[in-house]
Scaffold this motif. Structure first.
Motif, PDB file in Angstrom:
ATOM      1  N   UNK A 361      -9.403   2.711   6.437  1.00 42.27           N
ATOM      2  CA  UNK A 361      -9.262   2.030   5.146  1.00 42.27           C
ATOM      3  C   UNK A 361      -7.823   2.115   4.666  1.00 42.27           C
ATOM      4  N   UNK A 362      -7.127   3.171   5.072  1.00 40.98           N
ATOM      5  CA  UNK A 362      -5.688   3.259   4.797  1.00 40.98           C
ATOM      6  C   UNK A 362      -4.965   2.959   6.111  1.00 40.98           C
ATOM      7  N   UNK A 363      -3.962   2.102   6.042  1.00 42.94           N
ATOM      8  CA  UNK A 363      -3.159   1.778   7.225  1.00 42.94           C
ATOM      9  C   UNK A 363      -3.723   0.642   8.059  1.00 42.94           C
ATOM     10  N   UNK A 364      -3.043   0.340   9.141  1.00 44.88           N
ATOM     11  CA  UNK A 364      -3.359  -0.769  10.068  1.00 44.88           C
ATOM     12  C   UNK A 364      -3.221  -2.137   9.410  1.00 44.88           C
ATOM     13  N   UNK A 365      -4.245  -2.617   8.695  1.00 44.54           N
ATOM     14  CA  UNK A 365      -4.114  -3.919   8.014  1.00 44.54           C
ATOM     15  C   UNK A 365      -4.528  -3.809   6.546  1.00 44.54           C
ATOM     16  N   UNK A 366      -3.825  -4.551   5.690  1.00 42.45           N
ATOM     17  CA  UNK A 366      -4.292  -4.741   4.323  1.00 42.45           C
ATOM     18  C   UNK A 366      -5.634  -5.470   4.385  1.00 42.45           C
ATOM     19  N   UNK A 367      -6.522  -5.177   3.447  1.00 42.34           N
ATOM     20  CA  UNK A 367      -7.842  -5.796   3.492  1.00 42.34           C
ATOM     21  C   UNK A 367      -8.049  -6.675   2.259  1.00 42.34           C
ATOM     22  N   UNK A 368      -8.313  -7.948   2.527  1.00 44.22           N
ATOM     23  CA  UNK A 368      -8.581  -8.870   1.418  1.00 44.22           C
ATOM     24  C   UNK A 368      -9.867  -8.452   0.708  1.00 44.22           C
ATOM     25  N   UNK A 369      -9.853  -8.559  -0.607  1.00 42.97           N
ATOM     26  CA  UNK A 369     -11.085  -8.396  -1.385  1.00 42.97           C
ATOM     27  C   UNK A 369     -11.356  -9.717  -2.099  1.00 42.97           C
ATOM     28  N   UNK A 398      -6.330  -4.309  -0.399  1.00 49.67           N
ATOM     29  CA  UNK A 398      -6.314  -2.853  -0.524  1.00 49.67           C
ATOM     30  C   UNK A 398      -5.979  -2.176   0.811  1.00 49.67           C
ATOM     31  N   UNK A 399      -5.449  -0.965   0.726  1.00 49.32           N
ATOM     32  CA  UNK A 399      -5.413  -0.064   1.882  1.00 49.32           C
ATOM     33  C   UNK A 399      -4.129   0.089   2.673  1.00 49.32           C
ATOM     34  N   UNK A 400      -3.147  -0.806   2.525  1.00 50.09           N
ATOM     35  CA  UNK A 400      -1.897  -0.633   3.268  1.00 50.09           C
ATOM     36  C   UNK A 400      -2.019  -1.084   4.719  1.00 50.09           C
ATOM     37  N   UNK A 401      -0.864  -1.128   5.384  1.00 50.35           N
ATOM     38  CA  UNK A 401      -0.827  -1.623   6.763  1.00 50.35           C
ATOM     39  C   UNK A 401       0.100  -0.753   7.590  1.00 50.35           C
ATOM     40  N   UNK A 410      -2.106   4.620  -1.626  1.00 54.29           N
ATOM     41  CA  UNK A 410      -3.187   5.484  -2.118  1.00 54.29           C
ATOM     42  C   UNK A 410      -4.418   4.594  -2.285  1.00 54.29           C
ATOM     43  N   UNK A 411      -5.578   5.232  -2.487  1.00 56.27           N
ATOM     44  CA  UNK A 411      -6.826   4.459  -2.568  1.00 56.27           C
ATOM     45  C   UNK A 411      -6.837   3.451  -3.696  1.00 56.27           C
ATOM     46  N   UNK A 412      -6.094   3.722  -4.755  1.00 56.29           N
ATOM     47  CA  UNK A 412      -6.142   2.846  -5.935  1.00 56.29           C
ATOM     48  C   UNK A 412      -5.078   1.746  -5.892  1.00 56.29           C
ATOM     49  N   UNK A 413      -4.219   1.746  -4.866  1.00 59.14           N
ATOM     50  CA  UNK A 413      -3.109   0.787  -4.807  1.00 59.14           C
ATOM     51  C   UNK A 413      -3.623  -0.644  -4.697  1.00 59.14           C
ATOM     52  N   UNK A 414      -3.063  -1.526  -5.509  1.00 61.43           N
ATOM     53  CA  UNK A 414      -3.486  -2.936  -5.506  1.00 61.43           C
ATOM     54  C   UNK A 414      -2.327  -3.809  -5.047  1.00 61.43           C
ATOM     55  N   UNK A 415      -2.473  -4.370  -3.869  1.00 62.93           N
ATOM     56  CA  UNK A 415      -1.511  -5.368  -3.417  1.00 62.93           C
ATOM     57  C   UNK A 415      -2.080  -6.737  -3.802  1.00 62.93           C
ATOM     58  N   UNK A 416      -1.241  -7.750  -3.842  1.00 64.17           N
ATOM     59  CA  UNK A 416      -1.740  -9.071  -4.236  1.00 64.17           C
ATOM     60  C   UNK A 416      -0.921 -10.152  -3.571  1.00 64.17           C
ATOM     61  N   UNK A 417      -1.589 -11.175  -3.123  1.00 62.40           N
ATOM     62  CA  UNK A 417      -0.909 -12.315  -2.497  1.00 62.40           C
ATOM     63  C   UNK A 417      -1.672 -13.585  -2.816  1.00 62.40           C
ATOM     64  N   UNK A 418      -0.991 -14.704  -2.658  1.00 64.21           N
ATOM     65  CA  UNK A 418      -1.658 -15.992  -2.812  1.00 64.21           C
ATOM     66  C   UNK A 418      -2.668 -16.160  -1.684  1.00 64.21           C
ATOM     67  N   UNK A 419      -3.630 -17.044  -1.918  1.00 64.39           N
ATOM     68  CA  UNK A 419      -4.799 -17.102  -1.037  1.00 64.39           C
ATOM     69  C   UNK A 419      -4.502 -17.682   0.350  1.00 64.39           C
ATOM     70  N   UNK A 420      -3.365 -18.366   0.480  1.00 68.19           N
ATOM     71  CA  UNK A 420      -3.055 -18.976   1.778  1.00 68.19           C
ATOM     72  C   UNK A 420      -1.957 -18.247   2.549  1.00 68.19           C
ATOM     73  N   UNK A 421      -1.516 -17.069   2.068  1.00 60.34           N
ATOM     74  CA  UNK A 421      -0.439 -16.333   2.739  1.00 60.34           C
ATOM     75  C   UNK A 421      -0.967 -15.652   3.998  1.00 60.34           C
ATOM     76  N   UNK A 422      -0.171 -15.707   5.089  1.00 64.03           N
ATOM     77  CA  UNK A 422      -0.648 -15.134   6.346  1.00 64.03           C
ATOM     78  C   UNK A 422       0.397 -14.310   7.084  1.00 64.03           C
ATOM     79  N   UNK A 423       1.648 -14.274   6.554  1.00 61.51           N
ATOM     80  CA  UNK A 423       2.648 -13.573   7.363  1.00 61.51           C
ATOM     81  C   UNK A 423       2.631 -12.063   7.124  1.00 61.51           C
ATOM     82  N   UNK A 424       1.882 -11.621   6.104  1.00 62.67           N
ATOM     83  CA  UNK A 424       1.706 -10.184   5.890  1.00 62.67           C
ATOM     84  C   UNK A 424       0.714  -9.632   6.925  1.00 62.67           C
ATOM     85  N   UNK A 425       0.623  -8.319   7.021  1.00 63.02           N
ATOM     86  CA  UNK A 425      -0.329  -7.715   7.961  1.00 63.02           C
ATOM     87  C   UNK A 425      -1.694  -7.625   7.264  1.00 63.02           C
ATOM     88  N   UNK A 426      -2.389  -8.740   7.233  1.00 63.08           N
ATOM     89  CA  UNK A 426      -3.623  -8.836   6.448  1.00 63.08           C
ATOM     90  C   UNK A 426      -4.845  -9.064   7.326  1.00 63.08           C
TER      91      UNK A 426
END
Ligand SMILES: [Fe+2]
Length: 434
Positions: A361-369, A398-401, A410-426
């Motif tokens: 849940x932490x690391x590897x890929x950010x997870x869309x919610x 959530x979760x970092x990459x 950290x568990x509470x960290x909130x990342x945010x991106x537009x719905x069509x973004x793909x170049x992040x590690x998501x």
């Protein structure tokens, strides 16, 4: 709560480590690499180096009497989107400026490093000022991650990292989900270190009972969706997502290409065959949502994700990380300082699993919610125009990459991106109603 002098020594240590890590990321670049912008959504490395230093100047300018800004020309080029500090330079034209030069920006980077270190060592700082410096350090960490995305876009397998470690070997890989009881859950940051304004205040939310996947969705699972015609069937897609599929001719995650009937990707490991047991990466919110619909599931809300990551049912307490309150280390999560330069296969971090048994849940890929990015009830802005002006048309991840510095997450960290973004590690994992 830490005293101001404890905060200050922590600050200096974090500041020095962070500046060193930024330089390490660009140490092996050729001068030409610093200047080029390969897409409107990425920024040239030169710009990142200057911009992170510029934000420290903004903090100094706000908190030191009669502070003199280094250069008006730098101020204009390096301002990202803060209208309060002047008219920002066009984002998609950052690669069209040869001035300031790479050498001038590197000189600026070092000058600002010395100035800030001097302030942190010698000045009396109140709590509010300490928080601003912490923010600027965490801002630089965010840009380190963006720089990693951009280096992949710019150089992929040609990038030569200073440190590159071998990928760990996975243990358990059985795909299943865990059941989580609903009820009231207290969401948000509960620790006593730095966190962003958007992680506060902690507040209660009501959850129904649900199930959530033990692992992020893998390339192998995602390939099943693709082979079942997922990208050709409007029934799985939100209207805006379907438009994107049609207009941009999406038929796979970003960086994927079919060569002689084999799906290949092109990343830091070079051009290579897609590995079935790695988490799927470089998918947009629309793709994550479409897959979930195809699978008869849905994306978790950010509250569901956070409870699955941090709540300990046995002790009825919430921890800062899935494994407890200790900061991340290389045996628990794949973050930037693991220096693996890639996702690890699912099951590679049994020591990092959550109290409910969810892995990676932490690391590897950010997870869309499925959650819209907006302020929590009672939100108070910590810095105008930083986070709060993005409270529309973005989804929370959530979760970092594997590109996230460990002090950032950290568990509470909130990342945010537009719905069509793909170049992040998501990537993503699915949830289900019970
Ligand atoms: Fe920034």
């Amino acid at each position: 709560m830490e005293t101001v002098s404890e905060q200050k020594s922590n600050l200096l240590e974090q500041f020095t480590e962070t500046r060193d890590r930024t330089l390490k990321l660009v140490e092996t670049l050729e001068k030409d690499d610093f200047v080029v912008q390969t897409a409107p959504f990425m920024s040239p490395p030169k710009w990142h180096l200057g911009h992170v230093s510029w934000l420290f100047e903004i903090v100094m300018n706000k908190t030191i009497k009669n502070y003199k800004i280094y250069s008006q020309e730098f101020n204009e080029y390096l301002n990202s989107y803060y209208h309060q500090f002047g008219e920002p330079h066009d984002k998609d034209k950052r690669g069209m400026a040869t001035r300031p030069t790479v050498d001038e920006v590197l000189e600026y980077f070092h000058i600002i490093s010395h100035k800030v270190a001097d302030v942190l060592q010698n000045d009396l700082l109140d709590n509010k000022t300490c928080q601003l410096y912490f923010m600027a350090i965490h801002h630089e960490c965010q840009h380190q991650e963006l720089l990693v995305y951009d280096l992949q876009h710019l150089l992929a397998g040609r990038y030569r990292p200073v440190t590159a470690n071998p990928l760990p070997v996975p243990s358990q890989q059985e795909l299943n989900s865990v059941r989580i009881d609903g009820g009231l859950y207290s969401m948000g940051y509960s620790g006593n270190q730095y966190c962003y304004d958007i992680e506060l205040p902690e507040h209660k939310v009501y959850l129904n009972d649900y199930k959530i996947d033990v692992f992020p969705i893998t390339n192998g699972q995602y390939l099943e969706f693709m082979e079942d015609g997922g990208y050709n069937d409007f029934r799985y897609w939100l209207s805006d997502g379907w438009d994107k599929v049609q207009n941009d001719k999406w038929n796979a995650p970003m960086y994927w290409e079919k060569v002689d009937d084999v799906w290949m990707t092109n990343d830091f490991l070079g051009k290579r065959e897609v590995r079935p047991n790695e988490p799927v990466c470089h998918v947009s919110f629309y793709e994550a949502d479409a897959y979930s619909k195809w699978a008869g599931k849905r994306l978790p809300t950010e509250a569901e994700w956070e409870k699955a990551a941090c709540w300990d049912e046995k002790t009825q307490t919430k921890t800062v990380f899935p494994w407890g309150n200790k900061p991340p280390d290389i045996n628990r999560a794949n973050l930037l300082e693991s220096y693996l330069w890639n996702c690890t296969e699912i099951g590679a971090y049994p020591n990092g699993k959550s109290h409910y048994g969810c892995h990676q849940m932490i690391g590897d890929v950010w997870e869309w919610t499925s959650s819209e990015f907006t302020g929590y009830p009672g939100f108070k802005s910590g810095f105008s125009e930083y986070n709060d002006k993005w409270f529309a048309n973005q989804k929370v991840l959530r979760g970092g990459s594997f590109g996230t510095p460990s002090i950032s997450i950290r568990g509470s960290y909130r990342n945010f991106f537009r719905l069509d973004e793909r170049w992040l590690f998501s990537g993503f994992r699915c949830a289900e109603d019970i």
